[in-house]
Scaffold this motif. Sequence first.
Motif, PDB file in Angstrom:
ATOM      1  N   ALA A 147       0.824  -1.212   0.000  1.00 27.96           N
ATOM      2  CA  ALA A 147       0.000   0.000   0.000  1.00 27.96           C
ATOM      3  C   ALA A 147       0.856   1.260   0.000  1.00 27.96           C
ATOM      4  O   ALA A 147       0.505   2.259  -0.636  1.00 27.96           O
ATOM      5  CB  ALA A 147      -0.929  -0.015   1.211  1.00 27.96           C
ATOM      6  N   GLU A 148       1.991   1.225   0.708  1.00 32.66           N
ATOM      7  CA  GLU A 148       2.846   2.409   0.815  1.00 32.66           C
ATOM      8  C   GLU A 148       3.407   2.849  -0.540  1.00 32.66           C
ATOM      9  O   GLU A 148       3.798   3.991  -0.706  1.00 32.66           O
ATOM     10  CB  GLU A 148       4.005   2.130   1.782  1.00 32.66           C
ATOM     11  N   ASN A 150       1.531   2.398  -3.376  1.00 29.78           N
ATOM     12  CA  ASN A 150       0.344   2.379  -4.240  1.00 29.78           C
ATOM     13  C   ASN A 150       0.237   1.073  -5.025  1.00 29.78           C
ATOM     14  O   ASN A 150      -0.294   1.039  -6.140  1.00 29.78           O
ATOM     15  CB  ASN A 150       0.358   3.572  -5.199  1.00 29.78           C
ATOM     16  N   PHE A 151       0.723   0.002  -4.412  1.00 29.33           N
ATOM     17  CA  PHE A 151       0.670  -1.338  -5.010  1.00 29.33           C
ATOM     18  C   PHE A 151       1.364  -1.392  -6.372  1.00 29.33           C
ATOM     19  O   PHE A 151       0.963  -2.138  -7.261  1.00 29.33           O
ATOM     20  CB  PHE A 151      -0.774  -1.843  -5.094  1.00 29.33           C
ATOM     21  N   THR A 178      -5.613  -5.999  -6.121  1.00 31.32           N
ATOM     22  CA  THR A 178      -5.623  -4.788  -5.286  1.00 31.32           C
ATOM     23  C   THR A 178      -6.512  -3.667  -5.798  1.00 31.32           C
ATOM     24  O   THR A 178      -6.836  -2.756  -5.046  1.00 31.32           O
ATOM     25  CB  THR A 178      -4.198  -4.229  -5.124  1.00 31.32           C
ATOM     26  N   ALA A 180      -5.506  -1.453  -7.853  1.00 28.37           N
ATOM     27  CA  ALA A 180      -4.636  -0.311  -8.138  1.00 28.37           C
ATOM     28  C   ALA A 180      -4.524  -0.098  -9.647  1.00 28.37           C
ATOM     29  O   ALA A 180      -4.737  -1.029 -10.439  1.00 28.37           O
ATOM     30  CB  ALA A 180      -3.253  -0.541  -7.543  1.00 28.37           C
ATOM     31  N   GLU A 316      -9.850   1.354   1.722  1.00 29.48           N
ATOM     32  CA  GLU A 316      -9.522   2.196   0.582  1.00 29.48           C
ATOM     33  C   GLU A 316     -10.359   1.777  -0.626  1.00 29.48           C
ATOM     34  O   GLU A 316     -10.509   0.581  -0.890  1.00 29.48           O
ATOM     35  CB  GLU A 316      -8.033   2.080   0.236  1.00 29.48           C
ATOM     36  N   ASN A 327      -8.785  -4.400   3.921  1.00 30.44           N
ATOM     37  CA  ASN A 327      -7.904  -4.829   5.004  1.00 30.44           C
ATOM     38  C   ASN A 327      -8.666  -5.664   6.025  1.00 30.44           C
ATOM     39  O   ASN A 327      -9.828  -5.424   6.347  1.00 30.44           O
ATOM     40  CB  ASN A 327      -7.265  -3.615   5.692  1.00 30.44           C
ATOM     41  N   TYR A 362      -5.384  -8.937   3.887  1.00 25.77           N
ATOM     42  CA  TYR A 362      -6.457  -8.401   3.051  1.00 25.77           C
ATOM     43  C   TYR A 362      -7.405  -9.527   2.611  1.00 25.77           C
ATOM     44  O   TYR A 362      -7.057 -10.710   2.652  1.00 25.77           O
ATOM     45  CB  TYR A 362      -5.883  -7.754   1.782  1.00 25.77           C
TER      46      TYR A 362
END
Length: 394
Positions: A147-148, A150-151, A178, A180, A316, A327, A362
Amino acid sequence: MKLSKKLKQLPPQFFASLVQKTGDAIAQGRDVINLGQGNPDQPTPLHIVKALQEAVENPTTHKYSPFRGISELKEAAANFYKREYNVDIDPLTEVAILSGTKIGLVELPMAVLNPGDWMLLPDPGYPDYLSGVVLADVQLETLPLIAENNFLPDYGALSEESKKRAKLMYLNYPNNPTGAIADLNFFNDTVAFAKENEIAICHDFAYGAVGFDGVKPVSYLQAKGAKDVGIEMYTMSKTFNMAGWRIGFAIGNSQIIDAINVIQDHMFVSLFPAVQHAAVAALNGNQECVTTFVNNYEKRRNALISACNRIGWKVEAPRGSFFAWLNVPKGYTSQNFADKLLSEADVAVAPGIGFGEFGEGYIRVGLLVDEHRLEEAIERIGRLGIFNKDMTNE
Protein backbone atom coordinates in the motif's frame (compact mmCIF):
# COMPACT_ATOMS: atom_id res chain seq x y z
CA MET A 1 -0.29 -45.55 -12.83
CA LYS A 2 2.33 -43.05 -11.72
CA LEU A 3 1.65 -39.43 -12.55
CA SER A 4 4.32 -37.08 -13.87
CA LYS A 5 6.51 -35.10 -11.48
CA LYS A 6 5.43 -31.97 -13.35
CA LEU A 7 1.78 -32.62 -12.53
CA LYS A 8 2.57 -33.11 -8.88
CA GLN A 9 4.55 -29.86 -8.79
CA LEU A 10 1.64 -27.72 -9.99
CA PRO A 11 0.25 -25.42 -7.28
CA PRO A 12 -3.20 -26.17 -5.83
CA GLN A 13 -5.92 -24.46 -7.83
CA PHE A 14 -6.82 -21.66 -5.42
CA PHE A 15 -10.11 -20.71 -7.07
CA ALA A 16 -11.29 -24.34 -7.21
CA SER A 17 -11.02 -24.57 -3.43
CA LEU A 18 -12.85 -21.28 -3.02
CA VAL A 19 -15.67 -22.40 -5.30
CA GLN A 20 -15.94 -25.71 -3.44
CA LYS A 21 -16.32 -24.06 -0.03
CA THR A 22 -18.93 -21.63 -1.32
CA GLY A 23 -20.79 -24.36 -3.19
CA ASP A 24 -20.95 -26.56 -0.09
CA ALA A 25 -22.51 -23.71 1.89
CA ILE A 26 -25.09 -23.03 -0.83
CA ALA A 27 -25.89 -26.75 -1.06
CA GLN A 28 -26.88 -26.60 2.61
CA GLY A 29 -29.62 -24.16 1.65
CA ARG A 30 -27.86 -21.07 2.99
CA ASP A 31 -28.33 -17.67 1.34
CA VAL A 32 -24.68 -17.04 0.55
CA ILE A 33 -23.68 -13.69 -0.98
CA ASN A 34 -20.75 -14.70 -3.15
CA LEU A 35 -18.17 -11.91 -3.33
CA GLY A 36 -15.26 -14.28 -3.92
CA GLN A 37 -15.78 -14.83 -7.61
CA GLY A 38 -14.20 -13.08 -10.58
CA ASN A 39 -16.94 -13.90 -13.05
CA PRO A 40 -18.90 -10.99 -14.61
CA ASP A 41 -22.54 -11.27 -13.59
CA GLN A 42 -24.09 -9.43 -16.54
CA PRO A 43 -24.82 -11.08 -19.91
CA THR A 44 -22.75 -10.60 -23.04
CA PRO A 45 -24.14 -7.66 -25.08
CA LEU A 46 -26.84 -8.69 -27.55
CA HIS A 47 -25.04 -7.46 -30.68
CA ILE A 48 -22.13 -9.78 -29.88
CA VAL A 49 -24.46 -12.72 -29.29
CA LYS A 50 -26.21 -12.04 -32.59
CA ALA A 51 -22.87 -11.90 -34.40
CA LEU A 52 -22.10 -15.37 -33.03
CA GLN A 53 -25.51 -16.68 -34.07
CA GLU A 54 -25.04 -15.40 -37.61
CA ALA A 55 -21.53 -16.84 -37.79
CA VAL A 56 -22.68 -20.24 -36.55
CA GLU A 57 -25.27 -20.40 -39.33
CA ASN A 58 -22.48 -19.99 -41.90
CA PRO A 59 -21.09 -23.48 -42.71
CA THR A 60 -17.63 -22.06 -43.40
CA THR A 61 -17.20 -21.47 -39.65
CA HIS A 62 -17.70 -25.19 -39.00
CA LYS A 63 -14.28 -25.99 -40.45
CA TYR A 64 -10.93 -25.72 -38.72
CA SER A 65 -9.82 -22.17 -38.09
CA PRO A 66 -6.47 -21.12 -39.56
CA PHE A 67 -3.82 -22.18 -37.03
CA ARG A 68 -3.12 -18.60 -36.01
CA GLY A 69 -6.66 -17.24 -36.13
CA ILE A 70 -8.67 -15.33 -38.70
CA SER A 71 -7.17 -12.18 -40.19
CA GLU A 72 -10.35 -10.17 -39.47
CA LEU A 73 -9.84 -10.61 -35.72
CA LYS A 74 -6.20 -9.56 -35.84
CA GLU A 75 -7.17 -6.48 -37.82
CA ALA A 76 -9.96 -5.72 -35.34
CA ALA A 77 -7.50 -5.97 -32.43
CA ALA A 78 -5.11 -3.57 -34.19
CA ASN A 79 -7.94 -1.13 -34.96
CA PHE A 80 -9.14 -1.33 -31.35
CA TYR A 81 -5.70 -0.38 -30.03
CA LYS A 82 -5.41 2.49 -32.48
CA ARG A 83 -8.84 3.83 -31.56
CA GLU A 84 -8.64 3.32 -27.79
CA TYR A 85 -4.93 3.96 -27.11
CA ASN A 86 -3.50 5.54 -30.27
CA VAL A 87 -1.06 2.65 -30.59
CA ASP A 88 -0.05 1.47 -34.07
CA ILE A 89 -0.09 -2.31 -34.46
CA ASP A 90 0.79 -4.54 -37.41
CA PRO A 91 -1.97 -7.18 -37.44
CA LEU A 92 0.20 -9.63 -39.38
CA THR A 93 3.17 -9.71 -37.02
CA GLU A 94 2.13 -8.09 -33.73
CA VAL A 95 -1.09 -9.93 -32.77
CA ALA A 96 -1.57 -13.51 -31.53
CA ILE A 97 -5.06 -14.93 -30.94
CA LEU A 98 -5.56 -16.72 -27.61
CA SER A 99 -8.22 -19.08 -26.30
CA GLY A 100 -8.44 -16.82 -23.27
CA THR A 101 -5.47 -14.92 -21.87
CA LYS A 102 -4.96 -17.46 -19.09
CA ILE A 103 -3.56 -19.77 -21.78
CA GLY A 104 -1.26 -17.02 -23.02
CA LEU A 105 -0.01 -16.22 -19.52
CA VAL A 106 0.71 -19.87 -18.73
CA GLU A 107 2.34 -20.76 -22.07
CA LEU A 108 4.50 -17.64 -22.45
CA PRO A 109 7.34 -18.77 -20.13
CA MET A 110 7.57 -22.03 -22.12
CA ALA A 111 7.86 -20.02 -25.33
CA VAL A 112 10.54 -17.51 -24.31
CA LEU A 113 12.48 -18.99 -21.37
CA ASN A 114 14.74 -21.99 -20.85
CA PRO A 115 14.56 -24.33 -17.84
CA GLY A 116 16.26 -22.67 -14.89
CA ASP A 117 15.75 -19.12 -16.18
CA TRP A 118 14.26 -16.54 -13.80
CA MET A 119 11.14 -14.42 -14.06
CA LEU A 120 9.60 -11.70 -11.88
CA LEU A 121 5.99 -11.96 -10.71
CA PRO A 122 3.86 -9.48 -8.73
CA ASP A 123 2.88 -10.43 -5.18
CA PRO A 124 -0.02 -10.34 -4.61
CA GLY A 125 -0.94 -11.48 -8.09
CA TYR A 126 -3.15 -13.71 -10.21
CA PRO A 127 -2.49 -17.24 -8.86
CA ASP A 128 -2.35 -18.90 -12.28
CA TYR A 129 0.87 -17.05 -13.12
CA LEU A 130 2.52 -19.75 -10.98
CA SER A 131 1.29 -22.50 -13.29
CA GLY A 132 3.47 -21.16 -16.09
CA VAL A 133 6.49 -21.14 -13.78
CA VAL A 134 6.11 -24.85 -13.01
CA LEU A 135 5.28 -25.96 -16.56
CA ALA A 136 8.27 -24.06 -17.99
CA ASP A 137 10.55 -25.35 -15.21
CA VAL A 138 11.76 -21.83 -14.43
CA GLN A 139 12.53 -19.94 -11.23
CA LEU A 140 10.67 -16.94 -9.86
CA GLU A 141 11.27 -13.91 -7.69
CA THR A 142 8.36 -11.85 -6.46
CA LEU A 143 7.82 -8.11 -6.70
CA PRO A 144 6.10 -7.02 -3.48
CA LEU A 145 3.06 -4.79 -4.07
CA ILE A 146 2.38 -2.81 -0.90
CA ALA A 147 0.00 0.00 0.00
CA GLU A 148 2.85 2.41 0.82
CA ASN A 149 3.91 2.27 -2.84
CA ASN A 150 0.34 2.38 -4.24
CA PHE A 151 0.67 -1.34 -5.01
CA LEU A 152 3.32 -0.66 -7.68
CA PRO A 153 6.59 -2.61 -7.74
CA ASP A 154 9.74 -0.86 -6.55
CA TYR A 155 12.39 -1.72 -9.14
CA GLY A 156 15.02 0.00 -7.03
CA ALA A 157 14.53 -2.57 -4.29
CA LEU A 158 15.75 -5.39 -6.55
CA SER A 159 19.30 -6.53 -6.06
CA GLU A 160 21.82 -6.29 -8.89
CA GLU A 161 21.85 -10.09 -9.01
CA SER A 162 18.05 -10.21 -9.38
CA LYS A 163 18.09 -7.68 -12.19
CA LYS A 164 20.89 -9.53 -13.97
CA ARG A 165 19.27 -12.97 -13.90
CA ALA A 166 15.63 -12.02 -14.61
CA LYS A 167 14.56 -12.49 -18.23
CA LEU A 168 10.78 -11.98 -18.07
CA MET A 169 8.47 -9.87 -15.88
CA TYR A 170 4.70 -9.92 -15.50
CA LEU A 171 2.68 -6.83 -14.55
CA ASN A 172 -1.08 -6.33 -14.23
CA TYR A 173 -2.87 -2.95 -14.07
CA PRO A 174 -5.65 -2.29 -13.24
CA ASN A 175 -4.52 -4.84 -10.72
CA ASN A 176 -6.10 -8.06 -9.58
CA PRO A 177 -6.46 -8.29 -6.62
CA THR A 178 -5.62 -4.79 -5.29
CA GLY A 179 -7.66 -2.60 -7.66
CA ALA A 180 -4.64 -0.31 -8.14
CA ILE A 181 -3.91 1.41 -11.44
CA ALA A 182 -0.66 2.53 -13.10
CA ASP A 183 0.03 5.73 -15.02
CA LEU A 184 2.11 6.39 -18.12
CA ASN A 185 5.12 7.53 -16.05
CA PHE A 186 5.22 4.13 -14.39
CA PHE A 187 5.16 2.33 -17.73
CA ASN A 188 7.85 4.64 -19.13
CA ASP A 189 10.00 3.76 -16.12
CA THR A 190 9.20 0.09 -16.68
CA VAL A 191 10.36 0.22 -20.30
CA ALA A 192 13.60 1.94 -19.27
CA PHE A 193 14.17 -0.65 -16.54
CA ALA A 194 13.48 -3.50 -18.96
CA LYS A 195 15.84 -2.15 -21.62
CA GLU A 196 18.63 -1.50 -19.14
CA ASN A 197 18.40 -5.03 -17.74
CA GLU A 198 17.33 -6.93 -20.87
CA ILE A 199 14.06 -8.13 -19.35
CA ALA A 200 11.00 -8.91 -21.47
CA ILE A 201 7.69 -7.49 -20.25
CA CYS A 202 4.23 -9.05 -20.32
CA HIS A 203 1.46 -6.73 -19.16
CA ASP A 204 -1.76 -8.52 -18.25
CA PHE A 205 -4.37 -5.91 -19.25
CA ALA A 206 -7.37 -8.01 -18.25
CA TYR A 207 -9.20 -5.09 -16.61
CA GLY A 208 -8.09 -2.50 -19.15
CA ALA A 209 -11.57 -1.06 -19.60
CA VAL A 210 -12.38 -0.66 -15.90
CA GLY A 211 -11.18 2.60 -14.39
CA PHE A 212 -13.07 4.77 -11.92
CA ASP A 213 -13.46 8.47 -11.10
CA GLY A 214 -13.09 9.47 -14.74
CA VAL A 215 -9.71 7.78 -15.15
CA LYS A 216 -9.18 5.58 -18.20
CA PRO A 217 -6.55 2.90 -17.52
CA VAL A 218 -3.31 3.30 -19.45
CA SER A 219 -2.05 0.61 -21.82
CA TYR A 220 1.55 -0.49 -21.35
CA LEU A 221 1.95 -0.11 -25.12
CA GLN A 222 1.37 3.64 -24.83
CA ALA A 223 4.82 3.97 -23.24
CA LYS A 224 7.62 5.04 -25.57
CA GLY A 225 9.53 2.01 -26.79
CA ALA A 226 7.15 -0.47 -25.14
CA LYS A 227 7.01 -2.76 -28.16
CA ASP A 228 10.81 -3.00 -28.17
CA VAL A 229 10.72 -5.07 -25.00
CA GLY A 230 7.25 -6.37 -24.39
CA ILE A 231 3.67 -7.31 -25.08
CA GLU A 232 0.25 -6.83 -23.59
CA MET A 233 -2.46 -9.46 -23.18
CA TYR A 234 -6.05 -8.34 -23.59
CA THR A 235 -9.05 -10.50 -22.78
CA MET A 236 -12.61 -10.13 -24.04
CA SER A 237 -13.85 -11.62 -20.75
CA LYS A 238 -14.06 -8.47 -18.67
CA THR A 239 -14.50 -5.65 -21.18
CA PHE A 240 -17.37 -7.35 -23.00
CA ASN A 241 -18.68 -9.84 -20.38
CA MET A 242 -17.44 -12.74 -22.50
CA ALA A 243 -15.79 -14.82 -19.75
CA GLY A 244 -17.18 -18.15 -20.88
CA TRP A 245 -16.34 -17.52 -24.52
CA ARG A 246 -12.59 -17.99 -23.84
CA ILE A 247 -11.05 -15.52 -26.25
CA GLY A 248 -8.39 -12.84 -26.07
CA PHE A 249 -5.18 -11.78 -27.76
CA ALA A 250 -1.54 -10.91 -27.16
CA ILE A 251 -0.28 -7.76 -28.85
CA GLY A 252 3.06 -5.99 -29.19
CA ASN A 253 6.65 -7.12 -29.75
CA SER A 254 6.81 -9.19 -32.95
CA GLN A 255 9.44 -11.67 -31.68
CA ILE A 256 7.43 -12.53 -28.58
CA ILE A 257 4.22 -12.73 -30.63
CA ASP A 258 5.94 -15.11 -33.05
CA ALA A 259 7.09 -17.27 -30.13
CA ILE A 260 3.51 -17.49 -28.86
CA ASN A 261 2.26 -18.40 -32.32
CA VAL A 262 4.88 -21.14 -32.72
CA ILE A 263 4.10 -22.82 -29.39
CA GLN A 264 0.37 -22.60 -30.16
CA ASP A 265 0.96 -24.20 -33.58
CA HIS A 266 1.98 -27.29 -31.64
CA MET A 267 -0.62 -27.14 -28.87
CA PHE A 268 -3.81 -25.81 -30.48
CA VAL A 269 -5.55 -25.11 -33.78
CA SER A 270 -6.81 -21.65 -32.80
CA LEU A 271 -10.46 -21.56 -31.69
CA PHE A 272 -13.98 -21.85 -33.09
CA PRO A 273 -14.18 -19.39 -36.01
CA ALA A 274 -17.69 -18.24 -35.05
CA VAL A 275 -16.40 -17.06 -31.67
CA GLN A 276 -13.65 -15.16 -33.44
CA HIS A 277 -16.22 -13.40 -35.64
CA ALA A 278 -18.19 -12.46 -32.52
CA ALA A 279 -15.01 -10.98 -31.04
CA VAL A 280 -14.61 -8.90 -34.20
CA ALA A 281 -18.11 -7.52 -33.64
CA ALA A 282 -17.20 -6.68 -30.04
CA LEU A 283 -13.98 -4.87 -30.88
CA ASN A 284 -15.32 -3.00 -33.92
CA GLY A 285 -18.81 -2.28 -32.59
CA ASN A 286 -20.33 0.48 -30.50
CA GLN A 287 -18.58 0.69 -27.13
CA GLU A 288 -21.53 2.15 -25.18
CA CYS A 289 -22.05 -1.25 -23.57
CA VAL A 290 -18.55 -1.03 -22.08
CA THR A 291 -19.26 2.42 -20.65
CA THR A 292 -22.45 1.03 -19.09
CA PHE A 293 -20.59 -1.86 -17.49
CA VAL A 294 -17.91 0.42 -16.03
CA ASN A 295 -20.47 2.88 -14.66
CA ASN A 296 -22.27 -0.04 -13.07
CA TYR A 297 -19.10 -1.28 -11.36
CA GLU A 298 -18.37 2.22 -10.09
CA LYS A 299 -21.85 2.48 -8.53
CA ARG A 300 -21.28 -0.85 -6.85
CA ARG A 301 -17.85 0.23 -5.62
CA ASN A 302 -19.35 3.38 -4.10
CA ALA A 303 -22.12 1.39 -2.44
CA LEU A 304 -19.60 -1.06 -0.99
CA ILE A 305 -17.27 1.60 0.40
CA SER A 306 -20.16 3.58 1.91
CA ALA A 307 -21.48 0.44 3.58
CA CYS A 308 -18.03 -0.33 5.00
CA ASN A 309 -17.79 3.19 6.41
CA ARG A 310 -21.20 2.80 8.07
CA ILE A 311 -20.04 -0.22 10.08
CA GLY A 312 -16.70 1.40 10.99
CA TRP A 313 -14.59 -0.61 8.52
CA LYS A 314 -12.00 1.86 7.26
CA VAL A 315 -10.99 0.74 3.77
CA GLU A 316 -9.52 2.20 0.58
CA ALA A 317 -11.65 2.47 -2.56
CA PRO A 318 -10.22 0.66 -5.61
CA ARG A 319 -9.30 2.84 -8.59
CA GLY A 320 -9.87 0.17 -11.21
CA SER A 321 -10.80 -3.47 -11.93
CA PHE A 322 -13.99 -4.93 -10.50
CA PHE A 323 -12.44 -5.92 -7.18
CA ALA A 324 -11.98 -4.22 -3.83
CA TRP A 325 -8.96 -5.05 -1.65
CA LEU A 326 -10.13 -4.71 1.95
CA ASN A 327 -7.90 -4.83 5.00
CA VAL A 328 -8.53 -7.56 7.55
CA PRO A 329 -9.26 -6.46 11.13
CA LYS A 330 -6.59 -6.81 13.77
CA GLY A 331 -6.36 -10.28 15.27
CA TYR A 332 -7.32 -12.18 12.11
CA THR A 333 -5.48 -13.74 9.24
CA SER A 334 -6.98 -13.37 5.80
CA GLN A 335 -7.94 -17.05 5.78
CA ASN A 336 -9.62 -17.27 9.17
CA PHE A 337 -11.39 -13.96 8.57
CA ALA A 338 -12.72 -15.26 5.24
CA ASP A 339 -13.77 -18.52 6.92
CA LYS A 340 -15.57 -16.56 9.65
CA LEU A 341 -17.47 -14.47 7.12
CA LEU A 342 -18.64 -17.57 5.26
CA SER A 343 -19.56 -19.59 8.35
CA GLU A 344 -21.14 -16.81 10.44
CA ALA A 345 -22.38 -14.22 7.91
CA ASP A 346 -22.92 -16.31 4.77
CA VAL A 347 -20.61 -13.99 2.84
CA ALA A 348 -17.96 -15.53 0.60
CA VAL A 349 -14.73 -13.59 -0.06
CA ALA A 350 -11.28 -14.52 -1.33
CA PRO A 351 -8.54 -14.54 1.34
CA GLY A 352 -5.56 -12.43 0.36
CA ILE A 353 -3.01 -15.13 1.14
CA GLY A 354 -4.28 -17.00 -1.93
CA PHE A 355 -2.69 -14.27 -4.08
CA GLY A 356 0.74 -14.43 -2.44
CA GLU A 357 2.68 -13.67 0.73
CA PHE A 358 2.00 -9.94 0.48
CA GLY A 359 -1.72 -10.60 0.13
CA GLU A 360 -1.84 -11.47 3.82
CA GLY A 361 -3.85 -8.91 5.78
CA TYR A 362 -6.46 -8.40 3.05
CA ILE A 363 -9.48 -10.02 1.46
CA ARG A 364 -10.59 -9.56 -2.14
CA VAL A 365 -14.23 -8.65 -2.74
CA GLY A 366 -15.79 -8.81 -6.19
CA LEU A 367 -18.13 -6.04 -7.36
CA LEU A 368 -20.13 -8.70 -9.16
CA VAL A 369 -23.49 -8.56 -7.43
CA ASP A 370 -25.86 -5.60 -7.35
CA GLU A 371 -25.58 -2.72 -4.90
CA HIS A 372 -28.30 -4.04 -2.62
CA ARG A 373 -26.57 -7.39 -2.16
CA LEU A 374 -23.22 -5.68 -1.57
CA GLU A 375 -24.78 -3.48 1.09
CA GLU A 376 -26.51 -6.49 2.65
CA ALA A 377 -23.21 -8.39 2.73
CA ILE A 378 -21.49 -5.58 4.63
CA GLU A 379 -24.47 -5.22 6.98
CA ARG A 380 -24.20 -8.94 7.79
CA ILE A 381 -20.49 -8.49 8.52
CA GLY A 382 -21.31 -5.48 10.69
CA ARG A 383 -23.67 -7.60 12.80
CA LEU A 384 -20.75 -9.84 13.78
CA GLY A 385 -19.59 -7.03 16.08
CA ILE A 386 -16.04 -6.97 14.76
CA PHE A 387 -16.09 -3.31 13.83
CA ASN A 388 -17.29 -0.14 15.45
CA LYS A 389 -17.12 3.46 14.28
CA ASP A 390 -14.15 4.22 16.52
CA MET A 391 -11.92 1.46 15.13
CA THR A 392 -9.29 2.07 12.47
CA ASN A 393 -8.42 -1.67 12.09
CA GLU A 394 -4.76 -0.97 11.53
